[in-house]
Design a protein around this motif. Structure first.
Motif, PDB file in Angstrom:
ATOM      1  N   PRO A  89       0.753  -1.123   0.208  1.00  0.00           N
ATOM      2  CA  PRO A  89      -0.103   0.100   0.180  1.00  0.00           C
ATOM      3  C   PRO A  89       0.850   1.382   0.209  1.00  0.00           C
ATOM      4  O   PRO A  89       0.964   2.036   1.028  1.00  0.00           O
ATOM      5  N   ARG A  90       1.551   1.639  -1.052  1.00  0.00           N
ATOM      6  CA  ARG A  90       2.278   2.754  -1.351  1.00  0.00           C
ATOM      7  C   ARG A  90       1.469   3.626  -2.390  1.00  0.00           C
ATOM      8  O   ARG A  90       0.912   3.382  -3.162  1.00  0.00           O
ATOM      9  N   PRO A  91       1.619   5.148  -2.298  1.00  0.00           N
ATOM     10  CA  PRO A  91       0.950   5.739  -3.080  1.00  0.00           C
ATOM     11  C   PRO A  91       1.484   5.970  -4.451  1.00  0.00           C
ATOM     12  O   PRO A  91       2.782   5.573  -4.660  1.00  0.00           O
ATOM     13  N   VAL A  92       0.675   6.628  -5.591  1.00  0.00           N
ATOM     14  CA  VAL A  92       1.569   6.437  -6.808  1.00  0.00           C
ATOM     15  C   VAL A  92       1.273   7.981  -7.357  1.00  0.00           C
ATOM     16  O   VAL A  92       0.240   8.537  -7.032  1.00  0.00           O
ATOM     17  N   VAL A  93       2.147   8.398  -7.983  1.00  0.00           N
ATOM     18  CA  VAL A  93       2.153   9.685  -8.431  1.00  0.00           C
ATOM     19  C   VAL A  93       2.086   9.727 -10.170  1.00  0.00           C
ATOM     20  O   VAL A  93       2.811   8.835 -10.736  1.00  0.00           O
ATOM     21  N   GLU A  94       1.109  10.537 -10.607  1.00  0.00           N
ATOM     22  CA  GLU A  94       1.312  10.969 -12.265  1.00  0.00           C
ATOM     23  C   GLU A  94       1.962  12.274 -12.482  1.00  0.00           C
ATOM     24  O   GLU A  94       1.634  13.247 -12.033  1.00  0.00           O
ATOM     25  N   ALA A  95       3.194  12.046 -12.809  1.00  0.00           N
ATOM     26  CA  ALA A  95       4.106  13.039 -12.818  1.00  0.00           C
ATOM     27  C   ALA A  95       3.735  13.955 -14.376  1.00  0.00           C
ATOM     28  O   ALA A  95       4.269  13.179 -15.285  1.00  0.00           O
TER      29      ALA A  95
END
Length: 212
Positions: free
Chosen positions: A52-58
């Motif tokens: 459960p780690r976050p995800v970034v859209e860069a």
């Protein structure tokens, strides 16, 4: 500071100027992209399985991809250079997190992320300037975290600058982009090349990679 780089300022200004039109144009763009969606779904499945780690859209633009990632069960948020794009993303998706920022200087701790998506955003970075971006992607991803790249492929040629409708952009040979990411500490998981639709100009390249 990265934000003062001329190409970053020019890119932000160009997208600010066309943001409402661009947002409307891309809003439903994933609906017809069957192969693209399949790879995005695979990325999401791998990230979820890793923990459960976050995800970034860069380079999230108006946020449609960030919203799609959230719909796939990811704790996704978006970052973009264009303040106007971020305003539109917040308006369209008020339950999601969006921040103004540069992909080469993310306000994140080392190893914070389970995944990072750069969907047709590294295309605007001059080739000689790209290595620090991959280094930053590597820094913010946890060991074993996943990187998904979408870009225009050069179809066997060298890196090619082309007349993108918003601001200058580059088409990459998929092998060269994979090699560049590899030098930053990523290993390839898979790749997908898609031929252009009738209303598209160029082949589409996709790389799914994992931080070593």
């Amino acid at each position: 500071m990265a934000e003062s780089s001329p190409y970053l300022t020019a890119t932000a200004d160009a997208y600010d100027a066309v943001a409402p039109i661009y947002a409307e144009f891309v809003r439903d763009s994933l609906d017809r992209l069957t192969l693209d969606r399949a790879l995005i779904a695979a990325f999401a499945e791998l990230v979820r399985a890793a923990g459960p780690r976050p995800v970034v859209e860069a380079g999230c633009g108006p946020g449609y991809m960030t919203a799609h990632l959230r719909g796939l069960g990811l704790d996704a948020f978006g970052v973009d250079l264009s303040a106007v794009m971020i305003d539109l993303a917040r308006e369209a998706y008020p339950d999601l997190r969006f921040e103004v920022g540069s992909m080469d200087a993310l306000d994140l701790a080392d190893g914070e992320l389970g995944g990072l998506v750069s969907w047709y955003s590294v295309i605007h970075i001059p080739p000689q300037e790209l290595p620090p971006y991959f280094a930053e992607f590597h820094r913010v991803l946890a060991p074993g975290g996943y990187l998904l790249l979408g870009f225009f492929e050069s179809e066997g040629g060298p890196v090619l600058e082309f007349d993108h409708k918003v601001t200058p952009a580059y088409r990459w040979p998929i092998d060269d982009l994979a090699e560049l990411a590899g030098k930053a500490g990523f290993v390839e998981v898979g790749r997908m090349l898609r031929e252009p639709y009738e209303d598209e100009r160029f082949r589409r390249g996709h790389l799914l990679m994992r931080r070593q």
